[in-house]
Design a protein around this motif. Structure first.
Motif, PDB file in Angstrom:
ATOM      1  N   UNK A 240      -4.760   5.959   4.805  1.00  0.00           N
ATOM      2  CA  UNK A 240      -3.835   7.087   4.621  1.00  0.00           C
ATOM      3  C   UNK A 240      -3.049   7.353   5.897  1.00  0.00           C
TER       4      UNK A 240
ATOM      5  N   UNK B 299      -6.928   2.508  -7.517  1.00  0.00           N
ATOM      6  CA  UNK B 299      -5.940   1.461  -7.245  1.00  0.00           C
ATOM      7  C   UNK B 299      -6.253   0.187  -8.011  1.00  0.00           C
TER       8      UNK B 299
ATOM      9  N   UNK C 135       0.851  -1.191   0.000  1.00  0.00           N
ATOM     10  CA  UNK C 135       0.000   0.000   0.000  1.00  0.00           C
ATOM     11  C   UNK C 135       0.888   1.243   0.000  1.00  0.00           C
ATOM     12  N   UNK C 136       0.627   2.171  -0.893  1.00  0.00           N
ATOM     13  CA  UNK C 136       1.402   3.414  -0.911  1.00  0.00           C
ATOM     14  C   UNK C 136       0.660   4.463  -1.735  1.00  0.00           C
TER      15      UNK C 136
ATOM     16  N   UNK D  65       2.488   6.612  -3.653  1.00  0.00           N
ATOM     17  CA  UNK D  65       3.522   7.100  -4.565  1.00  0.00           C
ATOM     18  C   UNK D  65       2.991   7.196  -5.991  1.00  0.00           C
TER      19      UNK D  65
ATOM     20  N   UNK E  89       5.001  10.314   0.548  1.00  0.00           N
ATOM     21  CA  UNK E  89       3.815  10.756  -0.191  1.00  0.00           C
ATOM     22  C   UNK E  89       2.582  10.873   0.705  1.00  0.00           C
ATOM     23  N   UNK E  90       2.695  10.444   1.944  1.00  0.00           N
ATOM     24  CA  UNK E  90       1.540  10.502   2.842  1.00  0.00           C
ATOM     25  C   UNK E  90       1.425  11.895   3.447  1.00  0.00           C
TER      26      UNK E  90
ATOM     27  N   UNK F  54       5.762   7.382   5.179  1.00  0.00           N
ATOM     28  CA  UNK F  54       5.859   7.539   3.723  1.00  0.00           C
ATOM     29  C   UNK F  54       5.974   9.009   3.329  1.00  0.00           C
TER      30      UNK F  54
ATOM     31  N   UNK G  71       0.671   4.022  -7.085  1.00  0.00           N
ATOM     32  CA  UNK G  71      -0.272   4.330  -6.015  1.00  0.00           C
ATOM     33  C   UNK G  71      -1.236   3.162  -5.820  1.00  0.00           C
ATOM     34  N   UNK G  72      -1.386   2.779  -4.602  1.00  0.00           N
ATOM     35  CA  UNK G  72      -2.322   1.707  -4.308  1.00  0.00           C
ATOM     36  C   UNK G  72      -2.832   1.922  -2.897  1.00  0.00           C
ATOM     37  N   UNK G  73      -4.086   2.317  -2.764  1.00  0.00           N
ATOM     38  CA  UNK G  73      -4.632   2.562  -1.435  1.00  0.00           C
ATOM     39  C   UNK G  73      -5.610   1.453  -1.055  1.00  0.00           C
ATOM     40  N   UNK G  74      -5.244   0.251  -1.415  1.00  0.00           N
ATOM     41  CA  UNK G  74      -6.031  -0.919  -1.047  1.00  0.00           C
ATOM     42  C   UNK G  74      -5.092  -1.905  -0.369  1.00  0.00           C
TER      43      UNK G  74
ATOM     44  N   UNK H 261      -0.194   4.982   6.415  1.00  0.00           N
ATOM     45  CA  UNK H 261       0.970   5.334   5.594  1.00  0.00           C
ATOM     46  C   UNK H 261       1.728   6.510   6.212  1.00  0.00           C
TER      47      UNK H 261
END
Lengths: 386, 347
Positions: free
Chosen positions: B266, A302, A1-2, A4, B276-277, B274, B1-4, B269
């Motif tokens: 979020x 995502x 999870x990020x 970026x 980017x957070x 992170x 980007x992956x918010x899962x 992160x």
């Protein structure tokens, strides 16, 4: 999870930011709910199109950039953060175009979409009728078969609350093509010109008097078969297959709210009484909700197409429409007596314009009461009934 | 980007859920409330056996590293099940005191439970009577924390120059455990004793994150229980869940929970450090999870009618836990203030 971004996404965002910085008008355009403002917004659409920014997610052949959902979200963030004008072509781009991509013929895509992308044709929506609002399937406006012009339909009846119709060029909507069929059967999805013989458009002033929508009276208005979207009699399914666009991310993108929440914070810094912690709490709450909507968009991006990744469109609609009201209520409270009620002539009047627009949010695109029924029945699985 | 959540995280959450379901948490919670901690401790040992506390402890100290997102996912499950004990505090202390040799091994096996008083809690430590170790975190004083500037990461939680840092102190209990509205919690007034070295920023950040996660899980369970009840309970010849007045309350509760979940991710992160957070996501997530869980709790009480007002109905354990956690590790007001101040921590 990020969270970026890829270097391509970063580059896309930087390019959008640079273009917007160079092109967004320094002075806000006149309200798009006026003849003068409508023309100015149409010209802005043309400028966007020439820069390749009017329909970023569309195929290149139709004027787009084939942007991913993530890139589209980034573009929208940049667009609203730059204070760029409202999109007068939004009905077409967000409601009609997805339906055409799903159900339209090659000929329709080629005829309709480039002119939509450039702002040459601005579209109005024609769903509601005097007796068909939330209960859209009870609509009565009809289309009768005709052999005229190689075959087509003659539209008669009345549409109302038609956004943009006061100044738009064409409209799309559902018409009853089989009077014997029940409710949502026997409907067809048609496109028609607003300047054709038999069309009368009567603008309706909204709360601030501006003609943001109109009644459309139709008296045997000819529509060729080529302007029927999908199968005749199967219009309901075509319309509903993309109804989620109106309630979901695409019509009211997160970038709109994150930009407004940031501006609200600036307004709070400028206007707030430091001792008023309740007001500060409201400002923070708006920021939190806008950020939640933004992150929900990132989650949807995502895994595009994965329904588990995206929040159901009815939930989206409830969330952004109520956030929009909370945001503008808070702004007007900060502005205070006098300033908060002045509709034009002050820089701050933009907040009241936004407030007036926000009042319509819980009503259009399916009332919030209907959306709550949908969430309860289709998401939570509660028994049907009222 | 992956918010899962990725597959590993989803699988881990499923494992945690399985352990919790098998352990019958309401029974463990009621026993805990009555002063019998055996079942609750056994449950925590089974959870620790999956490596749960080790997800907050560096490898050099025998842990697995720094995995706030996996921890948050696990605490959503813990909140959903209503497992008793100072679990948030134990894991947050594990993160703050790595390499404290006398107890770190027992901490990772789950044999040890520890508690710590939130600086805003005026010295009241949760479950100090049941824990093996108790601490008090004192208020930071002076300037507010600087945002940005330094490299992101756990270091960015450090206070700005000129401030006197918060201190982690061994707690000296000075009163009897007092009952909470949440019957599984007791609060003991403690005074700060000897200060011990520890990463207080990490402690607060993780405690806030995991409390938010627990609230989200409890809220989800309250909603699910209410939906089930509304479908089964009949009045006027219909399931009460077919009435709009009931449906709309449940729909609103569902929307609030749905939009709190991405903020929690979020926040995880941000706590992970992170670049980017957004550090504001931590207080934002605590405020949103609190608000959503509180709404779900109120809705549950209303939908259940008188049943929802009783001690014996298991779902009301969660209802009362939400009330207790609402102010723990960052009140809504403190979180909102932190969001506006660009500060990552709800002070």
């Amino acid at each position: 999870m990020d969270l970026d971004l890829t270097s391509a996404e970063e580059a896309f965002r930087a390019e959008a930011r640079a273009w917007l910085a160079a092109h967004v008008p320094a002075e806000p355009l006149p309200s798009l709910e006026t003849a003068e403002g409508f023309a100015a917004h149409r010209a802005w659409e043309r400028l966007l199109y020439d820069g390749g920014w009017s329909v970023v997610s569309w195929p290149r052949a139709l004027g787009g950039r084939e942007a991913s959902l993530t890139e589209w979200l980034l573009f929208e963030e940049e667009y609203y953060a730059a204070g760029a004008p409202g999109r007068v072509s939004q009905n077409g781009i967000n409601l009609l175009a997805p339906t055409l991509f799903a159900h339209g013929t090659e000929d329709q895509l080629a005829r309709v979409l480039p002119a939509m992308a450039s702002g040459e044709t601005i579209w109005a929506q024609a769903w509601s009728e005097p007796e068909a609002g939330s209960d859209l399937a009870s609509l009565r406006a009809r289309a009768e078969r005709t052999d005229r012009g190689g075959g087509g339909w003659l539209l008669s009846g009345q549409k109302t609350w038609s956004s943009r119709a006061a100044f738009a060029d064409r409209a799309f909507g559902l018409f009853r093509t089989d009077p014997e069929a029940e409710r949502h059967r026997g409907l067809s999805y048609l496109m028609f010109p607003l300047d054709a013989e038999g069309v009368t458009v009567r603008p309706i002033g909204r709360l601030d008097g501006k003609p943001a929508f109109a009644q459309i009276f139709l008296d045997r208005v000819f529509v060729p078969d080529a302007d029927v979207i999908g199968e005749a009699q199967a219009g309901w399914r075509a319309a509903m297959s993309t109804a989620g666009n109106e309630r979901g991310l695409t019509l009211r993108s997160p970038g709109r709210f994150t930009a407004a929440a940031a501006r609200l914070r600036d307004l709070w810094r400028q206007y707030a009484d430091p001792a008023d912690t309740a007001r500060a709490g409201q400002v923070a709450d708006v920021w939190i909700k806008a950020r939640a909507y933004q992150l929900a968009g990132y989650a949807a991006a995502s895994a595009p197409g994965d329904p588990k990744a995206a929040i159901p469109s009815s939930m989206n609609k409830l969330f952004w429409s109520e956030l929009d009201i909370e945001l503008h209520d808070t702004a007007l409270d900060l502005l205070g007596p006098g300033t908060a009620e002045i509709t034009e002539g002050l820089e701050e009047s933009a907040w009241l314009d936004g407030w007036t627009f926000a009042q319509a949010g819980p009503v259009y695109a399916g009332t919030n009461e209907i959306q709550r029924d949908i969430v309860a029945e289709r998401v939570l699985g509660l028994p049907r009934g009222r | 980007m992956r918010l899962l959540p990725d597959q590993d995280q989803t699988a881990y959450a499923r494992t945690v859920r399985g352990i919790l379901t098998d352990a019958s948490p309401p029974q463990a919670a009621r026993a805990w409330a009555a002063g019998d901690h055996a079942q609750g401790r056994a449950l925590w040992r089974s959870l620790a056996a999956t490596g749960l506390p080790a997800l907050a402890v560096p490898e050099a100290s025998g842990g697995l590293g720094w995995y706030p997102a996996a921890l948050a996912a696990a605490f959503v499950e813990i909140g959903h099940a209503g497992a008793p004990g100072p679990l948030v505090e134990t894991v947050a202390l594990a993160a703050a005191l790595p390499g404290t040799p006398s107890w770190s091994e027992d901490l990772l096996t789950g044999d040890l439970l520890a508690t710590v008083a939130d600086p805003a809690a005026r010295g009241y430590a949760v479950d100090a009577h049941a824990a093996d170790a108790a601490y008090v975190l004192t208020h930071r004083t002076g300037a507010s924390p600087a945002r940005g500037g330094g490299a992101p990461g756990p270091g960015s939680w450090a206070p700005a120059a000129g401030a006197r840092p918060a201190a982690l102190c061994v707690a000296a209990p000075c009163g009897a455990p007092l009952p909470s509205l949440d019957p599984t919690r007791h609060l003991t007034l403690c005074t700060p004793g000897e200060a011990v070295p520890g990463d207080t920023g990490r402690l607060r950040a993780l405690a806030t994150l995991l409390t938010a996660a627990q609230l989200l899980g409890a809220g989800q369970a309250l909603l699910a229980g209410s939906v089930e009840y509304a479908g089964a309970r009949h009045q006027f010849g219909r399931a009460i869940g077919s009435f709009q007045a009931v449906k709309h309350q449940l729909a609103d509760a569902a929307v609030a929970l749905e939009f709190a979940a991405p903020l929690l991710r979020g926040a995880a992160l941000a706590v992970r450090g992170d670049a980017a957070a957004d550090p504001r996501d931590l207080p934002a997530a605590k405020a949103a999870c609190t608000g959503a869980a509180h709404r779900a709790a109120r809705t549950a009480l209303r939908v259940h009618g008188a049943v929802g007002y009783t001690d014996e109905y298991d779902l009301t354990l969660l209802l009362r836990k939400v009330h207790a956690l609402r102010t723990a590790w960052g009140t809504e007001a403190a979180c909102r203030a932190a969001v506006l101040a660009d500060g990552p921590l709800p002070d």
